[in-house]
Scaffold this active site. Structure first.
Site, PDB file in Angstrom:
ATOM      1  N   ASP A 151       5.586  10.782  -2.299  1.00 44.30           N
ATOM      2  CA  ASP A 151       4.133  10.607  -2.283  1.00 44.30           C
ATOM      3  C   ASP A 151       3.770   9.841  -1.008  1.00 44.30           C
ATOM      4  O   ASP A 151       4.634   9.244  -0.363  1.00 44.30           O
ATOM      5  CB  ASP A 151       3.708   9.823  -3.530  1.00 44.30           C
ATOM      6  CG  ASP A 151       2.224   9.565  -3.563  1.00 44.30           C
ATOM      7  OD1 ASP A 151       1.457  10.500  -3.278  1.00 44.30           O
ATOM      8  OD2 ASP A 151       1.841   8.416  -3.844  1.00 44.30           O
ATOM      9  N   ASP A 160       3.933   6.290  -6.982  1.00 39.29           N
ATOM     10  CA  ASP A 160       3.458   5.014  -7.519  1.00 39.29           C
ATOM     11  C   ASP A 160       2.191   5.119  -8.346  1.00 39.29           C
ATOM     12  O   ASP A 160       1.849   4.195  -9.069  1.00 39.29           O
ATOM     13  CB  ASP A 160       3.205   4.027  -6.366  1.00 39.29           C
ATOM     14  CG  ASP A 160       1.915   4.337  -5.624  1.00 39.29           C
ATOM     15  OD1 ASP A 160       1.659   5.531  -5.354  1.00 39.29           O
ATOM     16  OD2 ASP A 160       1.170   3.388  -5.319  1.00 39.29           O
TER      17      ASP A 160
END
Length: 770
Positions: free
Chosen positions: A486, A662
């Site tokens: 990510d 996250d």
């Protein structure tokens, strides 16, 4: 300053150390300087006031009542070697009212037994501090006492086994030396009965853990190592007793006691090794202090940490440990969070930043508003996470256990066949050789091969601030060949800043306040870019993963996110504020790339993991980060479903995917990947979906963990290969009668020690970062 020690003039660094050195010399304990192998800790000039430790509410959770008074265990700073422990033992025992003291240089713990009627605890602790060993109250003392009792029981069993085995083998040697069969029958019977007497406590006291384990395994119909060990020992013992009663030619008391001694020694060393590997748990458990300074209307008071509650304001002095989770109030501060994150560099904190129990205050004192205490703190969560990881049973461990169980059953069959074959040829040797087969092929090493390696690896990961939450996390991490990354909060710092704000209509200040209200409770990192000290409150807030956030402010509905979602326009990579059809404002943000991200990505590529950047952010910002990090495989504006589809496609092509993220929108891909890692500051849902959590901010821990996982897999493979090869080779030698039962016991113990020593190499991984 100088002092005289053993007639020689020695230099000390300060008057505090000079006073300590003079006391050590005058007390007749100058041998400490001869025994130690590292310098002692510096003694502070100002003596700490330990009077609060005399309070009943402080001692209630830490001290226990004994017939001689009370007993408490404290953790000491500055204890480096066995000489330190020797000095502490001898110094404290000279204090009035102290009946016993025991220091452990490995764990840093000191046990003190004292009579509170004769001397207060604070006086004893002041002496300890005056020697340069600053004491702290030990957390988890009940568990530590149980571990100490278990260790003492094992030491007692080992001592009885060593003494009994020595005597039994000495008497057996006298019988073996009678090769011409000239010993009088009465003398031979005397030696056998003496051997029986010294062997009995070894078998039934020292060997009791194996007998009890066999009873449990048979009750559950899962025969394992204890079944084989106990049955071998009892067979040798009772067969020898029968031969003694009937005056037979052979007895095997020595083999029974040697088996117990060697295996008990191997098990003791293996448990000590696992205890060392689990030392991180002990360090975490005792990191939270027992006392804290709480502000009151009239000043401050020292209270047990258990008395703190949310909303209390606590003062933490420089060098002291933060007692609870909360937020910093007042001036900025620097904190050492290495215990929690594995990162040695101090972290600068500003007012309002989160502080965590177990962190150490550096340079200047601070004030903390308590938010979470006790089992709710991040420190307690880390302890539970590491504990669960070390107790987990991955697939490879279940495989080893299944092999060991089948091997035990097969071994009994083989031993029976060997007994029958030798009975046809030399009946007098049949039992001895069958016993040697059982002993030499005991799958102890096979049972230790996996758990010892995993415990050591998890201890190393915890030291780095990496928590393995899934049972098969290490195995799957070692097999990964693609890493899906990510962007926001993973490759970037997750600290976005507002670069440009443009009002399409109306006042931009008003739109910024509305954007801040929408983001305030959305749980998205972008909230930092819009944070304002005060502003309106949004209601009915709802996050649409991959699109944005919506809610109502002053009764009017707003959306903040992609242009097509918020304003009905073509997506241009910026953030738009609107009502779903009409545009009100346009925002551009930036998020700095982590300083170590490039090195981490390069290290992952060197390990053979192909990096792919998959983000829900706009194409322009994603491409800029990818170019900076040298990532060529990029996908932008990906919804959670899109990210998961990419992972499924990779898996369909035979890849094993490591996913790192996250945010809330990363939870599906973290759950769907073969193995996943969540960043420390990520959403709780992402943590629950991940197999590992990086408790520290450094992304370099990711390639480190991959290397350790691969080393763990190799060492487990080596241990399993050695255990199986040893059994395959040793079994024919024993079946041919070339190995005595005593030598078989020695070989089995050596095999167990080899796999334990090999597993401990994981505690000193190559290339560990500082």
């Amino acid at each position: 300053m100088h002092v005289q020690v053993d007639g020689a003039r020695q230099q000390v660094c300060c008057t505090g150390c000079g006073a300590a050195a003079n006391w050590i010399r005058d007390a007749g304990l100058a041998d400490y300087y001869r025994l130690r192998d590292s310098a002692g800790g510096r003694v502070a000039l100002a003596t700490t006031d330990y009077s609060a430790w005399d309070r009943a509410d402080v001692q209630a959770d830490h001290a226990i009542e004994t017939p001689q008074g009370r007993e408490i265990t404290v953790v000491c700073e500055g204890m480096h070697c066995a000489a330190c422990a020797w000095l502490i033992d001898h110094a404290l025992r000279r204090e009035p009212g102290v009946s016993d003291a025991g220091a452990n240089a490995v764990t840093g713990r000191v046990r003190i037994a004292w009579d509170p009627e004769r001397t207060p605890l604070s006086q004893v602790l002041a002496r300890l501090a005056a020697l340069g060993y600053r004491p702290h109250l030990a957390q988890g003392e009940a568990a530590e006492r149980e571990r100490r009792r278990e260790r003492n029981r094992m030491i007692a069993r080992l001592g009885v086994a060593a003494l009994g085995a020595t005597q039994a083998m000495m008497f057996a040697e006298a019988l073996y030396l009678d090769t011409a069969n000239e010993m009088a029958p009465a003398t031979r019977d005397f030696f056998r009965w003496i051997t029986f007497l010294v062997s009995t406590p070894v078998v039934f006291f020292s060997g009791w853990p194996f007998i009890a384990g066999m009873a449990t395994e048979l009750r559950e119909r899962r025969p394992g190592m204890d079944t084989l060990v106990a049955s071998s020992v009892l067979l040798a013992y009772f067969a020898s007793l029968v031969e003694t009663l009937r005056g037979g030619a052979h007895v095997w008391f020595d083999a029974a006691v040697m088996f117990v001694l060697f295996l008990l020694a191997a098990r003791f060393l293996e448990r000590m090794a696992r205890r060392q590997a689990s030392a991180r748990l002990d360090t975490l458990a005792r990191a939270q202090p027992a006392l804290a300074w709480r502000e009151t209307a009239g000043g401050r008071e020292q209270v047990p940490v258990s008395a703190l509650s949310a909303g209390d304001v606590v003062q933490v002095a420089a060098g002291d440990t933060v007692p609870a989770d909360g937020e910093l109030i007042g001036d900025a501060a620097a904190l050492d969070e290495s215990l929690l994150t594995g990162e040695a560099t101090a972290v600068d904190k500003q007012a309002g930043d989160a502080l965590y129990a177990g962190s150490t205050c550096r340079e200047a004192p601070l004030r903390l508003r308590v938010q979470r205490t006790g089992s709710d703190t991040r420190l307690s969560q880390l302890v539970r996470a590491v504990d669960r990881a070390q107790a987990s049973r991955p697939r490879v461990a279940h495989f080893a256990d299944a092999v060991a169980r089948r091997f035990v059953v097969s071994l009994f069959v083989v031993a029976g066949l060997v007994f029958w074959a030798w009975w046809q040829v030399q009946p007098e040797r049949a039992f001895e050789i069958a016993l040697a087969v059982l002993v030499v092929s005991c799958p102890c090493a096979l049972s230790l091969a996996v758990p010892t390696a995993l415990a050591t690896a998890h201890g190393t990961l915890a030291r780095w601030g990496v928590l393995a939450l899934g049972a098969d996390a290490l195995e799957n991490l070692a097999r990964a060949d693609v890493v899906v990354l990510d962007k926001t909060g993973t490759l970037t710092l997750g600290q976005p800043r507002l670069l440009h704000a443009e009002a399409i209509e109306g006042d931009i200040g008003q739109w910024r306040r509305i954007a801040a209200a929408l983001e305030c409770n959305a749980g998205h990192p972008l909230a930092l870019a819009f944070a304002l000290p005060d502003g309106p409150v949004a209601t009915a807030v709802r996050t649409v993963p991959g699109q944005g956030v919506q809610g109502e402010v002053d009764g009017r509905a707003y959306r903040l996110g992609r242009a097509d979602y918020a304003a009905g326009r073509a997506d241009d990579g910026a953030l738009w504020l609107g009502d779903g059809a009409r545009a009100l404002a346009r925002f551009e943000t930036t998020d700095p790339v982590r300083p170590e991200a490039g090195e981490a990505v390069a290290a992952l590529r060197e390990l053979g993991l192909q990096p792919r950047l998959v983000s829900g952010d706009g194409a322009t910002r994603v491409a800029a980060v990818a170019d900076q990090l040298g990532i060529t495989d990029v996908a932008s504006r990906q919804s959670p479903e899109d990210k998961l589809a990419i992972v499924r496609a990779l898996q369909a092509n035979g890849h094993r995917v490591l996913a790192v993220g996250d945010g809330l929108n990363d939870a599906p891909v973290l759950a769907g990947a073969d193995v996943s890692v969540a960043m420390a500051g990520g959403a709780p849902l992402a943590h629950r979906s991940a197999d590992l959590v990086l408790a520290g901010p450094s992304l370099l821990r990711l390639p480190q963990s991959v290397r350790l996982a691969r080393r763990t897999r190799r060492i487990i493979g080596q241990n399993l290969a050695w255990a199986l090869a040893y059994n395959v080779v040793a079994l024919p030698f024993a079946a041919l009668g070339w190995v005595s039962p005593g030598l078989a016991a020695l070989g089995m113990a050596a095999s167990s020690l080899i796999v334990t020593a090999n597993a401990l190499r994981l505690g000193r991984p190559h290339g560990e970062l500082a």
